[in-house]
Enzyme design. Structure first.
Site, PDB file in Angstrom:
ATOM      1  N   HIS A  59       0.846  -1.206   0.000  1.00 10.23           N
ATOM      2  CA  HIS A  59       0.000   0.000   0.000  1.00 10.23           C
ATOM      3  C   HIS A  59       0.873   1.245   0.000  1.00 10.23           C
ATOM      4  CE1 HIS A  59      -3.781   2.108   0.465  1.00 10.23           C
ATOM      5  NE2 HIS A  59      -3.271   2.829   1.449  1.00 10.23           N
ATOM      6  N   HIS A  61       0.974   5.512  -1.493  1.00 13.95           N
ATOM      7  CA  HIS A  61       0.574   6.701  -2.241  1.00 13.95           C
ATOM      8  C   HIS A  61       1.884   7.434  -2.537  1.00 13.95           C
ATOM      9  CE1 HIS A  61      -3.433   5.742  -0.842  1.00 13.95           C
ATOM     10  NE2 HIS A  61      -3.117   5.992   0.414  1.00 13.95           N
ATOM     11  N   GLN A  64       2.859  11.230  -1.959  1.00 16.00           N
ATOM     12  CA  GLN A  64       2.939  11.760  -0.606  1.00 16.00           C
ATOM     13  C   GLN A  64       4.363  11.737  -0.041  1.00 16.00           C
ATOM     14  OE1 GLN A  64      -0.157   9.936   1.820  1.00 16.00           O
ATOM     15  NE2 GLN A  64      -1.719  10.444   0.301  1.00 16.00           N
ATOM     16  N   ARG A  85      -5.174  15.539   6.250  1.00 18.04           N
ATOM     17  CA  ARG A  85      -5.719  15.406   4.904  1.00 18.04           C
ATOM     18  C   ARG A  85      -5.826  16.763   4.213  1.00 18.04           C
ATOM     19  NH1 ARG A  85     -11.557  12.762   3.323  1.00 18.04           N
ATOM     20  NH2 ARG A  85     -12.264  14.662   4.377  1.00 18.04           N
ATOM     21  N   HIS A 210     -12.045   3.210  -3.266  1.00 21.87           N
ATOM     22  CA  HIS A 210     -11.251   3.942  -2.278  1.00 21.87           C
ATOM     23  C   HIS A 210     -11.616   3.579  -0.847  1.00 21.87           C
ATOM     24  CE1 HIS A 210     -10.278   7.356   0.405  1.00 21.87           C
ATOM     25  NE2 HIS A 210      -9.181   7.441  -0.336  1.00 21.87           N
ATOM     26  N   HIS A 235      -9.513   0.963   1.444  1.00 21.98           N
ATOM     27  CA  HIS A 235      -9.288   1.526   2.778  1.00 21.98           C
ATOM     28  C   HIS A 235     -10.511   1.198   3.635  1.00 21.98           C
ATOM     29  CE1 HIS A 235      -6.825   5.021   0.843  1.00 21.98           C
ATOM     30  NE2 HIS A 235      -5.969   4.232   1.459  1.00 21.98           N
ATOM     31  N   HIS A 272      -5.653  -1.110   6.522  1.00 23.29           N
ATOM     32  CA  HIS A 272      -5.751  -0.579   7.877  1.00 23.29           C
ATOM     33  C   HIS A 272      -6.637  -1.481   8.747  1.00 23.29           C
ATOM     34  CE1 HIS A 272      -3.554   2.828   6.470  1.00 23.29           C
ATOM     35  NE2 HIS A 272      -4.545   3.276   5.714  1.00 23.29           N
ATOM     36  N   ASP A 323       2.295   3.317   2.731  1.00 22.59           N
ATOM     37  CA  ASP A 323       1.173   4.248   2.732  1.00 22.59           C
ATOM     38  C   ASP A 323       1.591   5.673   2.392  1.00 22.59           C
ATOM     39  OD1 ASP A 323      -1.285   5.418   3.044  1.00 22.59           O
ATOM     40  OD2 ASP A 323      -1.631   4.730   5.073  1.00 22.59           O
TER      41      ASP A 323
END
Length: 455
Positions: A59, A61, A64, A85, A210, A235, A272, A323
């Protein structure tokens, strides 16, 4: 790599059946063509001390990575995932395909240097700034493919279906406009990414709703057939507020609702799954789904601690991911996973399968198997599998004098990043002495890109 073979010899190697001594691997066309044990090295063999199978990072992203450290300033009210966020939304607005490739390439280099050899890229940044569509719906995915190609990492690409701003189909916010699709647009995106993925030797394109807050039940049912027999990631139950909002919407908790309303099976990865009751954890384990755990990010965001005891007691499977990429370190994910359980229960060695077992080895083997299942590939140093592996530095102080029974405990709990020596991906040596062969150029482009983004 042609039809000629490469041969690697290791004093010790972790094979699917356990540790073996004097192991010779024959690699041909990116795959393991032979595994011999208790055999002396040949004169042409590359010789190393210890071989371990590469780990799947289930996992990520990737974009980021560029905002790591930018959300660590206390706000006027309670800080949480939801305030983090907002920082992410502001950062993402300026990222185009070139910027995405630069950010992802460095993230993938750092993953390889820590022993991750494949990444599950949970990709929801689909559209141009302002939310307009690109002529090629896979434009941003193409940037991910390019980053994977230049770093050499294996890729399971997970284009994300994201349609709403909250449970019950509420309208998405302005900050989410670069993420949003309808069902037909998402189907075109999946088709386009599968066509583009042909540029990589063994890329997999999967399906990722998502979250339950971003997808209605009807939309979930509509997009799941696009997965075919491949992976499905979502998620779920990351935050207490998410659980409370799901109960208010449906009368059920997120994992409870999903298990009751979707045919969750071994294709699924529930990312998660932090806030579950014991009954939910046991039911999730029985489904065969993998828990996608991201301990560094979950700690950074203040998510909570995964309920490992009821899940593992019921036979649950897990893998790890980086993540938010606030810190990319495979062994640190495993270390923090165990340490979180120790802090919650005030006991030690909680994730070893039984008395007398090595906690480090059980953590590592579970992550190898769970990552492979979640990302749809075969793992381990076995004939027919991709030659994805890494070696340990024989001179690392924390590994000195350790036999195989103590190596993984020492690697995970007592070593720093310098313990990883070489990393091979499909038989190509991408990392030597802990450093990726393209690090300098990729890091220089990353610095230039990030400086411009933050100007």
């Amino acid at each position: 790599m042609g039809r000629s073979a490469t041969n690697l010899h290791f004093a010790n190697a972790l094979l699917p059946a356990g540790w073996a001594a004097d192991v010779r691997l024959t690699i041909r066309e990116g795959l393991i063509a032979g595994v011999e044990t208790c055999t002396a090295p040949h004169v042409e063999d590359q010789r190393h001390a210890v071989a371990l199978p590469g780990v799947g990072n289930l996992h990520s992203h990737a974009f980021q990575r560029g905002m790591a450290g930018l959300a660590e300033r206390r706000g006027p009210a309670g800080d949480s995932f939801w305030t983090w966020r907002e920082t992410m939304y502001r950062f993402v607005e300026r990222i185009g395909p070139d910027e995405l490739q630069a950010l992802a390439a460095l993230a993938y280099v750092e993953m390889l240097e820590s022993g991750f050899t494949r990444v599950g890229e949970f990709h929801y940044l689909h559209h141009a700034a302002g939310g307009g569509a690109f002529a090629d719906p896979a434009e941003m995915s193409q940037a991910i493919f390019a980053a994977a190609a230049e770093s050499g990492i294996g890729l399971t690409h997970l284009p994300v279906f994201y349609a709403h701003g909250g449970f019950g189909g509420s309208a998405p916010g302005k900050a989410q406009r670069r993420f949003v699709h309808d069902i037909d647009g998402y189907a075109r995106l999946v088709d386009a990414t599968r066509a583009a993925a042909a540029q990589l030797p063994d890329a997999i394109v999967a399906v990722a709703p998502h979250s339950l807050r971003a997808v209605t039940p009807d939309e979930l049912r509509a997009i799941l057939p696009l997965a075919g027999d491949g992976p499905i990631h979502i998620h779920i139950a990351e935050q207490v507020k998410e659980v409370e909002d799901c109960i208010a919407w449906s009368g059920a908790r997120p994992v409870e609702w999903l298990l009751d309303n979707a045919a969750v099976d071994a294709r699924w990865c529930l990312v998660h799954a932090t806030h579950m009751t014991d009954a939910e954890a046991a039911a999730m384990a029985r489904s065969g789904a993998v828990a996608g755990l991201c301990p560094i990010t979950e700690a950074n965001l203040g998510d909570g601690i995964f309920p490992a005891e009821p899940f593992l007691t019921a036979g649950g499977r897990f893998g790890v991911g980086s993540d938010s990429n606030v810190l990319i370190d495979m062994t640190e994910e495993l270390r923090l996973l165990e340490y979180g359980q120790r802090l919650a229960r005030r006991e030690r060695n909680l994730l070893a399968r039984e008395p007398g077992r090595s906690t480090g080895q059980d953590l590592f083997e579970a992550a190898v198997a769970g990552g492979a299942q979640a990302m749809g590939f075969e793992s381990g140093l076995a004939v027919g599998n991709a030659a994805d592996l890494f070696s340990l530095s024989p001179g690392h102080p924390s590994l000195a004098g350790r036999g195989p029974d103590a190596l993984l405990d020492s690697l995970i709990f007592a070593s720093r990043r310098g313990a990883v020596d070489c990393v091979w991906r499909r038989g190509q040596k991408l990392v030597s002495q802990g450093r990726h062969r393209a690090r300098d150029a990729i890091a220089a482009r990353y610095r230039g890109t990030l400086t411009a983004l933050l100007a």
